[in-house]
Design a protein around this motif. Structure first.
Motif, PDB file in Angstrom:
ATOM      1  N   ASN A 272       7.076   3.255  -4.638  1.00 33.18           N
ATOM      2  CA  ASN A 272       5.642   3.318  -4.395  1.00 33.18           C
ATOM      3  C   ASN A 272       5.281   2.444  -3.201  1.00 33.18           C
ATOM      4  O   ASN A 272       5.995   1.493  -2.875  1.00 33.18           O
ATOM      5  CB  ASN A 272       4.862   2.844  -5.618  1.00 33.18           C
ATOM      6  N   ILE A 273       4.152   2.764  -2.564  1.00 33.00           N
ATOM      7  CA  ILE A 273       3.613   1.925  -1.499  1.00 33.00           C
ATOM      8  C   ILE A 273       2.230   1.456  -1.923  1.00 33.00           C
ATOM      9  O   ILE A 273       1.401   2.248  -2.374  1.00 33.00           O
ATOM     10  CB  ILE A 273       3.527   2.685  -0.155  1.00 33.00           C
ATOM     11  N   LEU A 274       1.981   0.145  -1.771  1.00 33.63           N
ATOM     12  CA  LEU A 274       0.682  -0.446  -2.089  1.00 33.63           C
ATOM     13  C   LEU A 274       0.090  -0.987  -0.797  1.00 33.63           C
ATOM     14  O   LEU A 274       0.630  -1.940  -0.213  1.00 33.63           O
ATOM     15  CB  LEU A 274       0.836  -1.567  -3.115  1.00 33.63           C
ATOM     16  N   ILE A 275      -1.014  -0.376  -0.342  1.00 34.14           N
ATOM     17  CA  ILE A 275      -1.688  -0.810   0.885  1.00 34.14           C
ATOM     18  C   ILE A 275      -2.976  -1.517   0.494  1.00 34.14           C
ATOM     19  O   ILE A 275      -3.841  -0.929  -0.159  1.00 34.14           O
ATOM     20  CB  ILE A 275      -2.005   0.373   1.806  1.00 34.14           C
ATOM     21  N   THR A 276      -3.117  -2.772   0.879  1.00 30.03           N
ATOM     22  CA  THR A 276      -4.332  -3.528   0.586  1.00 30.03           C
ATOM     23  C   THR A 276      -4.907  -4.090   1.875  1.00 30.03           C
ATOM     24  O   THR A 276      -4.219  -4.232   2.888  1.00 30.03           O
ATOM     25  CB  THR A 276      -4.063  -4.672  -0.407  1.00 30.03           C
TER      26      THR A 276
ATOM     27  N   LYS B  20      -6.884   1.320   5.974  1.00 28.12           N
ATOM     28  CA  LYS B  20      -6.036   1.686   4.833  1.00 28.12           C
ATOM     29  C   LYS B  20      -5.995   3.197   4.626  1.00 28.12           C
ATOM     30  O   LYS B  20      -4.924   3.776   4.430  1.00 28.12           O
ATOM     31  CB  LYS B  20      -6.557   1.015   3.552  1.00 28.12           C
TER      32      LYS B  20
ATOM     33  N   GLN C 266      -4.332  -7.344  -4.993  1.00 26.19           N
ATOM     34  CA  GLN C 266      -3.516  -6.926  -6.126  1.00 26.19           C
ATOM     35  C   GLN C 266      -3.673  -7.836  -7.341  1.00 26.19           C
ATOM     36  O   GLN C 266      -3.601  -7.367  -8.487  1.00 26.19           O
ATOM     37  CB  GLN C 266      -2.046  -6.871  -5.704  1.00 26.19           C
TER      38      GLN C 266
ATOM     39  N   TRP D  39      -6.175  -6.476  -9.886  1.00 24.62           N
ATOM     40  CA  TRP D  39      -6.031  -5.135 -10.458  1.00 24.62           C
ATOM     41  C   TRP D  39      -6.002  -5.167 -11.983  1.00 24.62           C
ATOM     42  O   TRP D  39      -6.525  -4.262 -12.631  1.00 24.62           O
ATOM     43  CB  TRP D  39      -4.759  -4.478  -9.922  1.00 24.62           C
TER      44      TRP D  39
ATOM     45  N   VAL E 213       3.837  -1.402  -9.636  1.00 23.59           N
ATOM     46  CA  VAL E 213       4.145  -2.547  -8.779  1.00 23.59           C
ATOM     47  C   VAL E 213       5.639  -2.843  -8.698  1.00 23.59           C
ATOM     48  O   VAL E 213       6.146  -3.245  -7.646  1.00 23.59           O
ATOM     49  CB  VAL E 213       3.375  -3.790  -9.276  1.00 23.59           C
TER      50      VAL E 213
ATOM     51  N   SER F 283       7.863  -1.884  -5.648  1.00 24.14           N
ATOM     52  CA  SER F 283       7.006  -1.212  -4.658  1.00 24.14           C
ATOM     53  C   SER F 283       7.115  -1.863  -3.285  1.00 24.14           C
ATOM     54  O   SER F 283       7.560  -3.007  -3.145  1.00 24.14           O
ATOM     55  CB  SER F 283       5.555  -1.239  -5.131  1.00 24.14           C
TER      56      SER F 283
ATOM     57  N   LYS G 264       4.943  -3.251  -0.216  1.00 18.39           N
ATOM     58  CA  LYS G 264       3.584  -3.762  -0.055  1.00 18.39           C
ATOM     59  C   LYS G 264       3.234  -3.906   1.418  1.00 18.39           C
ATOM     60  O   LYS G 264       4.000  -4.488   2.191  1.00 18.39           O
ATOM     61  CB  LYS G 264       3.434  -5.093  -0.783  1.00 18.39           C
TER      62      LYS G 264
ATOM     63  N   GLU H 112       0.021  -5.340   3.505  1.00 16.30           N
ATOM     64  CA  GLU H 112      -1.259  -6.044   3.427  1.00 16.30           C
ATOM     65  C   GLU H 112      -1.875  -6.086   4.822  1.00 16.30           C
ATOM     66  O   GLU H 112      -1.489  -6.888   5.669  1.00 16.30           O
ATOM     67  CB  GLU H 112      -1.056  -7.456   2.875  1.00 16.30           C
TER      68      GLU H 112
END
Length: 250
Positions: free
Chosen positions: A100-104, A111, A202, A205, A223, A226, A228, A230
């Motif tokens: 997974n990719i988490l873009i914050t 984003k 994050q 969340w 998560v 993943s 990340k 930022e």
């Protein structure tokens, strides 16, 4: 020749039909080629045409919020955007590994554009992608429960190679939303990839999801392992308004 064209139309071989028309209209360009070489050109054109139609279908199906491209990303601003990392991710190995990719990042920092750029890139590679704002998806799942299409929707979303969930965390979840989201995330866990784009850091969340059992289960699946990203810096919307004409990368 008309009969051949009709046969190609009936068989749905529009790529071969177009290439044959070109060979017929420019015979001197192909006169020296052997039959097998000319046939290979016809087949190559058909394969290319089918590939382009598939890409167009996948892109329409995804319903991206913006038209974006990896090659149009702006690395000049101090955004914590690593060109080497983006190029590596664009190759799609993370999808094959079901990561997974988490873009914050703050509002306006790009984003959504980055998420859609990844989505477009993977449509080009033949991957199935769906883009949703989280609130929109949860509403869609709620109404699917009411009209009896929930299982069909879950199946479609589960099978997508990439699910993009944008505007993650804008509002706290209620009990039904937590349950629906967990079912979807769990169904995709370790078999498909999900990309989250959120202005909510994050560490908040857990509180946004609300109930500890669901929050633990959802975040563990999203998560763990993943990638990340930022994003930092000034709003790209403001910066775009100050760009010179013709320079609209984000």
């Amino acid at each position: 020749m008309k009969t051949i064209y009709n046969q190609l139309t009936t068989l749905g071989l529009s790529g071969i039909k177009d290439a044959l028309t070109l060979q017929t209209e420019q015979p001197t360009h192909y006169r020296e080629l052997a039959f097998e070489e000319r046939l290979s050109l016809l087949l190559d054109n058909e394969l290319n045409a089918r590939s382009q139609r598939k890409i167009a279908r996948l892109t329409r199906q995804a319903k991206f919020r913006v038209h974006a491209g990896i090659e149009q990303l702006d690395y000049r601003a101090k955004r914590n955007l690593n060109k080497s990392q983006i190029r590596t991710l664009a190759q799609g190995e993370w999808l094959r590994l079901h990561q997974n990719i988490l873009i914050t990042g703050a509002t306006g920092c790009g984003k959504t554009y980055l998420a859609c750029a990844f989505g477009h890139q993977h449509c080009q590679q033949g991957q199935s992608v769906f883009y949703f704002r989280l609130k929109e998806l949860l509403e869609k799942m709620f109404f699917a429960q009411a009209d009896g299409t929930y299982r069909k929707l879950i199946g479609k979303l589960t099978n997508a190679d990439l699910l993009i969930l944008d505007d993650w965390g804008l509002e706290p979840l209620n009990a039904q939303q937590r349950s629906d989201l967990l079912e979807l995330i769990d169904a995709r866990y370790d078999s498909k990839s999900t990309l989250i784009a959120s202005q909510l850091p994050q560490e908040h969340w857990y509180k946004m999801i609300g109930e500890s059992t669901h929050a633990d289960a959802i975040l563990d699946r999203l998560v763990h392992g993943s990638i990340k990203i930022e994003l930092e810096g000034e709003s790209m919307r403001k910066m775009t308004n100050n760009l010179t004409d013709g320079d609209h990368s984000v």
